[in-house]
Design an enzyme around this catalytic site. Sequence first.
Site, mmCIF file in Angstrom:
data_model
loop_
_atom_site.group_PDB
_atom_site.id
_atom_site.type_symbol
_atom_site.label_atom_id
_atom_site.label_comp_id
_atom_site.label_asym_id
_atom_site.label_seq_id
_atom_site.Cartn_x
_atom_site.Cartn_y
_atom_site.Cartn_z
ATOM 1 C CB CYS A 122 42.891 43.900 51.043
ATOM 2 S SG CYS A 122 44.168 43.028 52.033
ATOM 3 N N PRO A 174 9.639 45.775 66.889
ATOM 4 C CG PRO A 174 9.986 45.984 69.537
ATOM 5 C CD PRO A 174 8.906 45.413 68.237
HETATM 6 C C1 LIG Z 1 13.708 44.869 59.910
HETATM 7 C C2 LIG Z 1 12.252 44.869 60.142
HETATM 8 C C3 LIG Z 1 11.765 45.364 61.604
HETATM 9 C C4 LIG Z 1 12.712 45.773 62.608
HETATM 10 O O1 LIG Z 1 13.063 47.017 62.235
HETATM 11 P P1 LIG Z 1 14.060 47.904 63.232
HETATM 12 O O2 LIG Z 1 14.530 48.923 62.599
HETATM 13 O O3 LIG Z 1 15.166 47.142 63.913
HETATM 14 O O4 LIG Z 1 13.019 48.162 64.444
HETATM 15 C C5 LIG Z 1 10.346 45.275 61.802
HETATM 16 N N1 LIG Z 1 9.634 45.040 60.756
HETATM 17 C C6 LIG Z 1 10.029 44.566 59.769
HETATM 18 C C7 LIG Z 1 8.978 43.806 58.426
HETATM 19 C C8 LIG Z 1 11.265 44.432 59.386
HETATM 20 O O5 LIG Z 1 11.788 43.855 57.988
#
Ligand SMILES: *Cc1c(COP(=O)(O)O)cnc(C)c1O
Length: 422
Positions: free
Chosen positions: A347, A277
Amino acid sequence: MDAFMYRDGAMVAENVALERIAREVGTPAFVYSLAALRANYRAFATAAAALNAEVHYAVKANSNLAVIRAFGALGAGADIVSVGELRRALAAGIEARNIVFSGVGKKPAELREALQANVRQINVESRAELDMLDAVAGELGRTAEIAIRVNPDVDARTHAKITTGRKENKFGIDIDLARDAYGHAASKRHLRVVGIAMHIGSQILSLEPYRDSIRKLRGLISELRSDGHRIDRLDLGGGYGIVYRRDSNERPFAVADYMAMVRQETAGLGCALSFEPGRALVGNAGVLLGEVILVKPGAARTFVVVDAAMNDLIRPTLYEAWHDIVPVCEPPAGAITSTTDIVGPICESGDYLAKDRAMSPLAAGDLIAVKSAGAYSAVMASTYNTRPLAPEVLVDGERYEVIRPRQSLDELIGADRIPAWL
Ligand SMILES: *Cc1c(COP(=O)(O)O)cnc(C)c1O
Protein backbone atom coordinates in the site's frame (compact mmCIF):
# COMPACT_ATOMS: atom_id res chain seq x y z
CA MET A 1 29.18 -14.06 -17.42
CA ASP A 2 25.38 -14.16 -17.44
CA ALA A 3 24.18 -17.32 -15.76
CA PHE A 4 20.53 -16.43 -16.40
CA MET A 5 19.40 -17.12 -19.96
CA TYR A 6 16.71 -18.77 -22.00
CA ARG A 7 17.10 -22.42 -22.81
CA ASP A 8 14.40 -24.21 -24.80
CA GLY A 9 12.04 -21.32 -24.23
CA ALA A 10 12.46 -20.95 -20.47
CA MET A 11 14.90 -19.08 -18.29
CA VAL A 12 17.48 -21.07 -16.36
CA ALA A 13 19.96 -20.22 -13.63
CA GLU A 14 22.99 -22.21 -14.80
CA ASN A 15 21.32 -25.60 -15.43
CA VAL A 16 18.34 -25.22 -13.16
CA ALA A 17 15.02 -23.98 -14.55
CA LEU A 18 13.68 -20.97 -12.65
CA GLU A 19 10.23 -22.49 -13.07
CA ARG A 20 11.38 -25.45 -10.99
CA ILE A 21 12.70 -23.21 -8.23
CA ALA A 22 9.43 -21.25 -8.23
CA ARG A 23 7.47 -24.50 -7.92
CA GLU A 24 9.63 -25.99 -5.18
CA VAL A 25 10.61 -22.90 -3.16
CA GLY A 26 7.77 -20.52 -4.02
CA THR A 27 7.84 -16.86 -4.94
CA PRO A 28 9.10 -14.27 -4.33
CA ALA A 29 12.61 -15.71 -4.08
CA PHE A 30 16.15 -14.53 -4.70
CA VAL A 31 18.19 -16.87 -6.89
CA TYR A 32 21.99 -16.59 -7.12
CA SER A 33 24.42 -18.35 -9.44
CA LEU A 34 27.56 -19.71 -7.80
CA ALA A 35 29.35 -19.82 -11.17
CA ALA A 36 28.61 -16.12 -11.70
CA LEU A 37 29.76 -15.22 -8.18
CA ARG A 38 33.00 -17.11 -8.73
CA ALA A 39 33.59 -15.72 -12.21
CA ASN A 40 33.07 -12.17 -10.95
CA TYR A 41 35.44 -12.68 -8.04
CA ARG A 42 38.12 -14.36 -10.11
CA ALA A 43 38.06 -11.66 -12.78
CA PHE A 44 38.50 -8.97 -10.15
CA ALA A 45 41.00 -10.81 -7.97
CA THR A 46 43.20 -11.89 -10.86
CA ALA A 47 43.49 -8.27 -12.00
CA ALA A 48 44.16 -7.16 -8.41
CA ALA A 49 46.80 -9.84 -7.91
CA ALA A 50 48.86 -8.29 -10.70
CA LEU A 51 49.18 -5.25 -8.39
CA ASN A 52 49.83 -7.43 -5.35
CA ALA A 53 46.63 -6.00 -3.97
CA GLU A 54 44.22 -7.59 -1.53
CA VAL A 55 40.51 -7.91 -2.09
CA HIS A 56 38.10 -7.40 0.79
CA TYR A 57 34.55 -8.23 -0.23
CA ALA A 58 32.14 -5.52 0.97
CA VAL A 59 29.80 -7.82 2.84
CA LYS A 60 26.92 -5.37 3.01
CA ALA A 61 26.16 -5.88 -0.71
CA ASN A 62 25.01 -9.43 -0.03
CA SER A 63 25.76 -10.83 3.38
CA ASN A 64 24.34 -14.33 3.11
CA LEU A 65 26.85 -16.68 4.77
CA ALA A 66 26.97 -18.91 1.69
CA VAL A 67 27.90 -15.95 -0.52
CA ILE A 68 30.63 -14.80 1.88
CA ARG A 69 31.87 -18.40 2.12
CA ALA A 70 32.07 -18.69 -1.68
CA PHE A 71 34.34 -15.64 -1.87
CA GLY A 72 36.32 -16.57 1.23
CA ALA A 73 37.10 -19.95 -0.30
CA LEU A 74 38.63 -18.12 -3.26
CA GLY A 75 40.83 -16.02 -0.97
CA ALA A 76 38.71 -12.94 -0.32
CA GLY A 77 38.89 -10.96 2.88
CA ALA A 78 35.94 -8.89 4.06
CA ASP A 79 35.06 -5.24 4.44
CA ILE A 80 32.48 -4.85 7.20
CA VAL A 81 30.43 -1.94 8.54
CA SER A 82 28.91 -3.37 11.72
CA VAL A 83 29.54 -5.92 14.41
CA GLY A 84 26.76 -7.98 12.85
CA GLU A 85 28.78 -8.17 9.66
CA LEU A 86 31.87 -9.03 11.68
CA ARG A 87 30.04 -12.03 13.09
CA ARG A 88 28.82 -13.01 9.63
CA ALA A 89 32.28 -12.77 8.09
CA LEU A 90 33.79 -14.86 10.89
CA ALA A 91 30.93 -17.38 10.75
CA ALA A 92 31.50 -17.76 7.02
CA GLY A 93 35.16 -18.59 7.66
CA ILE A 94 36.92 -15.32 6.82
CA GLU A 95 39.90 -14.89 9.09
CA ALA A 96 39.93 -11.81 11.29
CA ARG A 97 43.32 -10.80 9.91
CA ASN A 98 41.62 -10.35 6.53
CA ILE A 99 38.78 -8.18 7.83
CA VAL A 100 38.67 -4.39 7.57
CA PHE A 101 36.12 -2.48 9.66
CA SER A 102 34.66 0.64 7.98
CA GLY A 103 31.69 2.79 8.90
CA VAL A 104 30.81 6.27 10.04
CA GLY A 105 29.16 5.38 13.35
CA LYS A 106 30.84 2.45 15.06
CA LYS A 107 29.84 2.10 18.70
CA PRO A 108 32.37 1.40 21.48
CA ALA A 109 31.01 -2.14 21.93
CA GLU A 110 31.50 -2.79 18.22
CA LEU A 111 35.06 -1.49 18.29
CA ARG A 112 35.74 -3.62 21.37
CA GLU A 113 34.51 -6.78 19.69
CA ALA A 114 36.50 -6.03 16.53
CA LEU A 115 39.69 -5.47 18.52
CA GLN A 116 39.13 -8.61 20.55
CA ALA A 117 38.65 -10.55 17.32
CA ASN A 118 41.94 -9.08 16.03
CA VAL A 119 40.67 -7.56 12.79
CA ARG A 120 43.29 -6.40 10.34
CA GLN A 121 42.47 -2.72 10.29
CA ILE A 122 39.92 -0.21 11.43
CA ASN A 123 39.11 2.58 8.99
CA VAL A 124 38.37 5.59 11.15
CA GLU A 125 36.04 8.28 9.86
CA SER A 126 36.18 11.10 12.44
CA ARG A 127 38.26 12.66 15.20
CA ALA A 128 35.64 11.56 17.69
CA GLU A 129 36.11 7.98 16.56
CA LEU A 130 39.89 8.30 17.02
CA ASP A 131 39.25 9.28 20.65
CA MET A 132 36.70 6.51 21.13
CA LEU A 133 38.89 3.82 19.61
CA ASP A 134 41.94 4.93 21.59
CA ALA A 135 39.91 4.66 24.80
CA VAL A 136 38.55 1.22 23.92
CA ALA A 137 41.98 -0.09 22.86
CA GLY A 138 43.45 1.31 26.07
CA GLU A 139 40.90 -0.53 28.22
CA LEU A 140 41.79 -3.75 26.42
CA GLY A 141 45.52 -3.08 26.66
CA ARG A 142 45.86 -3.25 22.90
CA THR A 143 47.02 -1.13 20.00
CA ALA A 144 44.57 -0.65 17.15
CA GLU A 145 45.94 -0.55 13.61
CA ILE A 146 44.11 2.17 11.77
CA ALA A 147 43.72 3.92 8.46
CA ILE A 148 41.87 7.18 8.21
CA ARG A 149 39.14 7.34 5.62
CA VAL A 150 39.65 10.56 3.77
CA ASN A 151 36.85 12.29 1.89
CA PRO A 152 38.58 13.61 -1.24
CA ASP A 153 35.67 15.85 -2.31
CA VAL A 154 35.17 14.46 -5.80
CA ASP A 155 31.95 13.92 -7.70
CA ALA A 156 31.51 10.23 -8.41
CA ARG A 157 28.71 11.09 -10.88
CA THR A 158 26.35 8.51 -9.51
CA HIS A 159 22.94 8.71 -7.80
CA ALA A 160 22.90 11.29 -4.99
CA LYS A 161 21.99 8.65 -2.41
CA ILE A 162 25.04 6.53 -3.20
CA THR A 163 27.70 9.18 -3.61
CA THR A 164 29.96 9.32 -0.56
CA GLY A 165 33.07 11.28 -1.48
CA ARG A 166 31.80 14.86 -1.55
CA LYS A 167 32.27 17.45 1.16
CA GLU A 168 28.55 17.42 1.93
CA ASN A 169 28.48 13.64 2.52
CA LYS A 170 28.82 12.31 6.04
CA PHE A 171 31.64 9.91 5.17
CA GLY A 172 35.33 10.15 5.94
CA ILE A 173 37.38 13.11 7.12
CA ASP A 174 37.57 16.13 4.80
CA ILE A 175 40.80 16.06 2.89
CA ASP A 176 41.55 19.58 4.17
CA LEU A 177 41.29 18.37 7.76
CA ALA A 178 43.08 15.07 7.24
CA ARG A 179 46.58 16.24 8.12
CA ASP A 180 45.33 17.52 11.41
CA ALA A 181 43.43 14.28 12.07
CA TYR A 182 46.57 12.21 11.43
CA GLY A 183 48.42 14.42 13.90
CA HIS A 184 45.68 13.74 16.42
CA ALA A 185 45.88 9.98 15.75
CA ALA A 186 49.66 9.99 16.24
CA SER A 187 49.19 11.55 19.68
CA LYS A 188 47.09 8.60 20.81
CA ARG A 189 48.91 5.90 22.75
CA HIS A 190 46.74 3.01 21.68
CA LEU A 191 46.48 3.74 17.97
CA ARG A 192 48.98 2.84 15.27
CA VAL A 193 48.54 4.56 11.93
CA VAL A 194 49.19 2.14 9.08
CA GLY A 195 47.49 3.71 6.11
CA ILE A 196 44.85 5.72 4.38
CA ALA A 197 41.48 4.78 2.91
CA MET A 198 38.91 6.15 0.50
CA HIS A 199 35.52 5.04 -0.83
CA ILE A 200 33.82 7.61 -3.00
CA GLY A 201 30.46 6.04 -3.80
CA SER A 202 28.74 3.20 -5.56
CA GLN A 203 27.64 2.24 -9.08
CA ILE A 204 30.43 4.42 -10.47
CA LEU A 205 30.71 4.10 -14.24
CA SER A 206 33.71 6.24 -15.07
CA LEU A 207 37.37 6.07 -14.08
CA GLU A 208 37.80 9.80 -13.69
CA PRO A 209 36.47 10.19 -10.13
CA TYR A 210 38.81 7.41 -9.02
CA ARG A 211 41.76 8.97 -10.80
CA ASP A 212 41.03 12.40 -9.33
CA SER A 213 40.71 10.93 -5.83
CA ILE A 214 43.93 8.94 -6.02
CA ARG A 215 45.79 12.03 -7.22
CA LYS A 216 44.45 14.03 -4.31
CA LEU A 217 45.38 11.26 -1.87
CA ARG A 218 48.86 11.04 -3.36
CA GLY A 219 49.49 14.66 -2.54
CA LEU A 220 48.21 14.11 0.97
CA ILE A 221 50.32 10.97 1.46
CA SER A 222 53.54 12.92 0.77
CA GLU A 223 52.50 15.56 3.28
CA LEU A 224 51.63 12.93 5.86
CA ARG A 225 54.95 11.18 5.37
CA SER A 226 56.82 14.44 5.73
CA ASP A 227 54.91 14.88 9.00
CA GLY A 228 56.38 11.53 10.08
CA HIS A 229 53.35 9.25 9.63
CA ARG A 230 53.67 5.73 8.28
CA ILE A 231 51.38 5.31 5.31
CA ASP A 232 52.09 1.74 4.25
CA ARG A 233 48.61 0.78 3.09
CA LEU A 234 46.29 2.43 0.59
CA ASP A 235 42.69 1.16 0.67
CA LEU A 236 40.95 2.27 -2.51
CA GLY A 237 37.42 1.20 -1.53
CA GLY A 238 34.85 -0.14 -3.97
CA GLY A 239 32.02 1.36 -5.96
CA TYR A 240 32.54 -0.34 -9.32
CA GLY A 241 29.43 -0.04 -11.46
CA ILE A 242 27.62 -2.85 -13.24
CA VAL A 243 25.19 -3.01 -16.17
CA TYR A 244 21.60 -2.76 -14.96
CA ARG A 245 20.02 -1.79 -18.26
CA ARG A 246 21.16 -4.02 -21.07
CA ASP A 247 19.48 -2.15 -23.90
CA SER A 248 21.14 1.16 -23.02
CA ASN A 249 24.61 2.42 -23.85
CA GLU A 250 25.47 2.83 -20.16
CA ARG A 251 28.56 0.70 -19.73
CA PRO A 252 30.93 0.52 -16.78
CA PHE A 253 34.67 0.57 -17.29
CA ALA A 254 36.53 -2.73 -17.63
CA VAL A 255 38.39 -4.05 -14.58
CA ALA A 256 41.59 -4.18 -16.66
CA ASP A 257 41.31 -0.46 -17.46
CA TYR A 258 40.66 0.37 -13.83
CA MET A 259 43.69 -1.62 -12.68
CA ALA A 260 45.88 -0.03 -15.38
CA MET A 261 44.81 3.40 -14.11
CA VAL A 262 45.52 2.40 -10.50
CA ARG A 263 48.94 1.05 -11.47
CA GLN A 264 49.78 4.29 -13.21
CA GLU A 265 48.47 6.59 -10.49
CA THR A 266 50.08 4.69 -7.61
CA ALA A 267 53.43 4.03 -9.30
CA GLY A 268 56.35 4.55 -6.94
CA LEU A 269 54.06 5.26 -3.99
CA GLY A 270 55.26 2.32 -1.96
CA CYS A 271 51.86 1.44 -0.50
CA ALA A 272 50.29 -2.01 -0.31
CA LEU A 273 46.97 -1.68 -2.11
CA SER A 274 43.57 -3.12 -1.27
CA PHE A 275 40.12 -2.98 -2.85
CA GLU A 276 36.62 -3.40 -1.42
CA PRO A 277 34.27 -4.43 -4.22
CA GLY A 278 30.69 -5.27 -3.31
CA ARG A 279 28.10 -4.74 -6.04
CA ALA A 280 30.47 -5.71 -8.88
CA LEU A 281 30.91 -9.20 -7.39
CA VAL A 282 27.28 -10.00 -6.68
CA GLY A 283 24.90 -7.65 -8.50
CA ASN A 284 24.54 -9.53 -11.75
CA ALA A 285 24.82 -12.94 -10.12
CA GLY A 286 21.25 -12.84 -8.82
CA VAL A 287 17.63 -12.40 -9.84
CA LEU A 288 14.45 -11.87 -7.90
CA LEU A 289 11.86 -14.35 -9.03
CA GLY A 290 8.21 -13.33 -8.80
CA GLU A 291 4.79 -14.40 -10.03
CA VAL A 292 2.08 -12.30 -11.62
CA ILE A 293 -0.92 -12.11 -9.30
CA LEU A 294 -3.19 -10.23 -11.68
CA VAL A 295 -3.22 -7.78 -14.52
CA LYS A 296 -5.13 -4.56 -14.13
CA PRO A 297 -5.70 -2.51 -17.26
CA GLY A 298 -6.10 1.16 -16.32
CA ALA A 299 -7.14 4.27 -18.23
CA ALA A 300 -3.59 5.50 -18.60
CA ARG A 301 -1.55 2.32 -18.44
CA THR A 302 -1.60 -1.37 -17.60
CA PHE A 303 -0.56 -2.48 -14.14
CA VAL A 304 0.92 -5.91 -13.71
CA VAL A 305 0.68 -6.75 -10.01
CA VAL A 306 3.33 -9.27 -8.94
CA ASP A 307 4.07 -10.96 -5.63
CA ALA A 308 7.53 -9.34 -5.31
CA ALA A 309 7.43 -5.82 -3.91
CA MET A 310 9.39 -2.89 -2.55
CA ASN A 311 9.89 -4.72 0.72
CA ASP A 312 11.83 -7.39 -1.21
CA LEU A 313 13.63 -5.01 -3.58
CA ILE A 314 13.66 -1.35 -2.61
CA ARG A 315 16.19 -0.14 -5.17
CA PRO A 316 13.65 1.17 -7.72
CA THR A 317 11.87 3.13 -4.98
CA LEU A 318 14.98 4.32 -3.15
CA TYR A 319 17.32 5.12 -6.02
CA GLU A 320 15.01 5.31 -9.05
CA ALA A 321 17.03 2.28 -10.08
CA TRP A 322 16.36 0.40 -13.30
CA HIS A 323 16.23 -3.40 -13.19
CA ASP A 324 15.63 -5.34 -16.38
CA ILE A 325 12.56 -7.53 -15.95
CA VAL A 326 11.99 -10.53 -18.19
CA PRO A 327 9.31 -13.19 -18.37
CA VAL A 328 10.64 -16.61 -17.32
CA CYS A 329 8.80 -18.15 -20.26
CA GLU A 330 10.51 -16.78 -23.35
CA PRO A 331 8.19 -14.57 -25.42
CA PRO A 332 8.00 -15.45 -29.12
CA ALA A 333 10.32 -13.46 -31.36
CA GLY A 334 8.64 -10.22 -32.40
CA ALA A 335 6.03 -10.42 -29.63
CA ILE A 336 4.05 -7.19 -29.35
CA THR A 337 4.98 -5.16 -26.28
CA SER A 338 2.94 -2.62 -24.40
CA THR A 339 3.80 -0.01 -21.82
CA THR A 340 3.40 -1.53 -18.41
CA ASP A 341 3.98 -0.71 -14.75
CA ILE A 342 5.15 -3.71 -12.80
CA VAL A 343 4.06 -3.16 -9.22
CA GLY A 344 3.87 -5.04 -5.94
CA PRO A 345 0.89 -5.48 -3.60
CA ILE A 346 2.13 -2.98 -0.98
CA CYS A 347 0.00 0.00 0.00
CA GLU A 348 2.39 2.66 -1.29
CA SER A 349 2.42 4.34 -4.69
CA GLY A 350 6.20 4.02 -4.46
CA ASP A 351 5.83 0.24 -4.55
CA TYR A 352 6.92 -0.55 -8.08
CA LEU A 353 9.65 -2.57 -9.72
CA ALA A 354 9.38 -0.89 -13.11
CA LYS A 355 7.46 2.02 -14.62
CA ASP A 356 6.53 2.64 -18.26
CA ARG A 357 8.24 -0.55 -19.27
CA ALA A 358 7.76 -2.17 -22.68
CA MET A 359 6.70 -5.72 -21.81
CA SER A 360 5.30 -8.60 -23.83
CA PRO A 361 1.86 -9.65 -22.55
CA LEU A 362 1.79 -11.11 -19.04
CA ALA A 363 -1.05 -13.00 -17.39
CA ALA A 364 -1.84 -14.21 -13.89
CA GLY A 365 0.42 -17.09 -12.93
CA ASP A 366 3.30 -16.07 -15.24
CA LEU A 367 6.74 -15.91 -13.66
CA ILE A 368 9.06 -12.93 -14.01
CA ALA A 369 12.75 -12.53 -13.24
CA VAL A 370 13.93 -9.15 -11.98
CA LYS A 371 17.55 -9.10 -13.04
CA SER A 372 20.65 -7.71 -11.31
CA ALA A 373 19.15 -8.41 -7.88
CA GLY A 374 22.25 -9.90 -6.26
CA ALA A 375 23.47 -6.70 -4.60
CA TYR A 376 21.72 -4.37 -2.14
CA SER A 377 18.54 -6.34 -2.63
CA ALA A 378 17.86 -9.19 -0.18
CA VAL A 379 20.02 -7.34 2.37
CA MET A 380 17.72 -4.32 2.22
CA ALA A 381 14.49 -6.29 2.50
CA SER A 382 11.94 -5.49 5.17
CA THR A 383 8.73 -7.08 6.37
CA TYR A 384 6.53 -4.06 5.63
CA ASN A 385 2.86 -5.01 5.24
CA THR A 386 3.72 -8.14 7.27
CA ARG A 387 5.33 -9.74 4.27
CA PRO A 388 7.84 -12.39 5.33
CA LEU A 389 11.45 -12.05 4.14
CA ALA A 390 11.88 -13.84 0.80
CA PRO A 391 14.11 -16.91 0.68
CA GLU A 392 17.53 -17.01 -0.98
CA VAL A 393 18.59 -19.85 -3.26
CA LEU A 394 22.07 -20.70 -4.52
CA VAL A 395 22.42 -22.60 -7.79
CA ASP A 396 25.50 -24.63 -8.65
CA GLY A 397 25.30 -26.33 -12.04
CA GLU A 398 22.44 -28.85 -11.89
CA ARG A 399 21.79 -28.44 -8.18
CA TYR A 400 20.47 -25.76 -5.90
CA GLU A 401 20.12 -25.20 -2.20
CA VAL A 402 18.00 -22.82 -0.14
CA ILE A 403 20.60 -20.69 1.64
CA ARG A 404 17.98 -18.82 3.65
CA PRO A 405 14.51 -20.26 4.01
CA ARG A 406 11.44 -18.13 3.63
CA GLN A 407 10.52 -16.54 6.93
CA SER A 408 7.26 -17.97 8.18
CA LEU A 409 4.37 -15.80 9.29
CA ASP A 410 4.62 -17.45 12.70
CA GLU A 411 8.25 -16.37 13.03
CA LEU A 412 7.41 -12.89 11.85
CA ILE A 413 4.34 -12.29 14.01
CA GLY A 414 5.59 -14.43 16.89
CA ALA A 415 8.49 -12.03 17.45
CA ASP A 416 6.09 -9.41 18.84
CA ARG A 417 5.29 -9.29 22.56
CA ILE A 418 2.07 -8.06 24.10
CA PRO A 419 2.77 -6.60 27.58
CA ALA A 420 0.99 -8.46 30.39
CA TRP A 421 -0.50 -5.12 31.51
CA LEU A 422 -2.20 -4.50 28.20
C1 LIG B 1 29.60 -0.13 0.57
C2 LIG B 1 31.07 -0.02 0.65
C3 LIG B 1 31.88 -0.66 -0.29
C4 LIG B 1 31.33 -1.42 -1.46
O1 LIG B 1 30.71 -0.60 -2.40
P1 LIG B 1 30.21 -1.24 -3.78
O2 LIG B 1 29.63 -0.09 -4.50
O3 LIG B 1 29.22 -2.29 -3.45
O4 LIG B 1 31.42 -1.80 -4.46
C5 LIG B 1 33.24 -0.57 -0.13
N1 LIG B 1 33.79 0.12 0.89
C6 LIG B 1 33.05 0.77 1.82
C7 LIG B 1 33.70 1.50 2.92
C8 LIG B 1 31.66 0.72 1.73
O5 LIG B 1 30.93 1.35 2.63
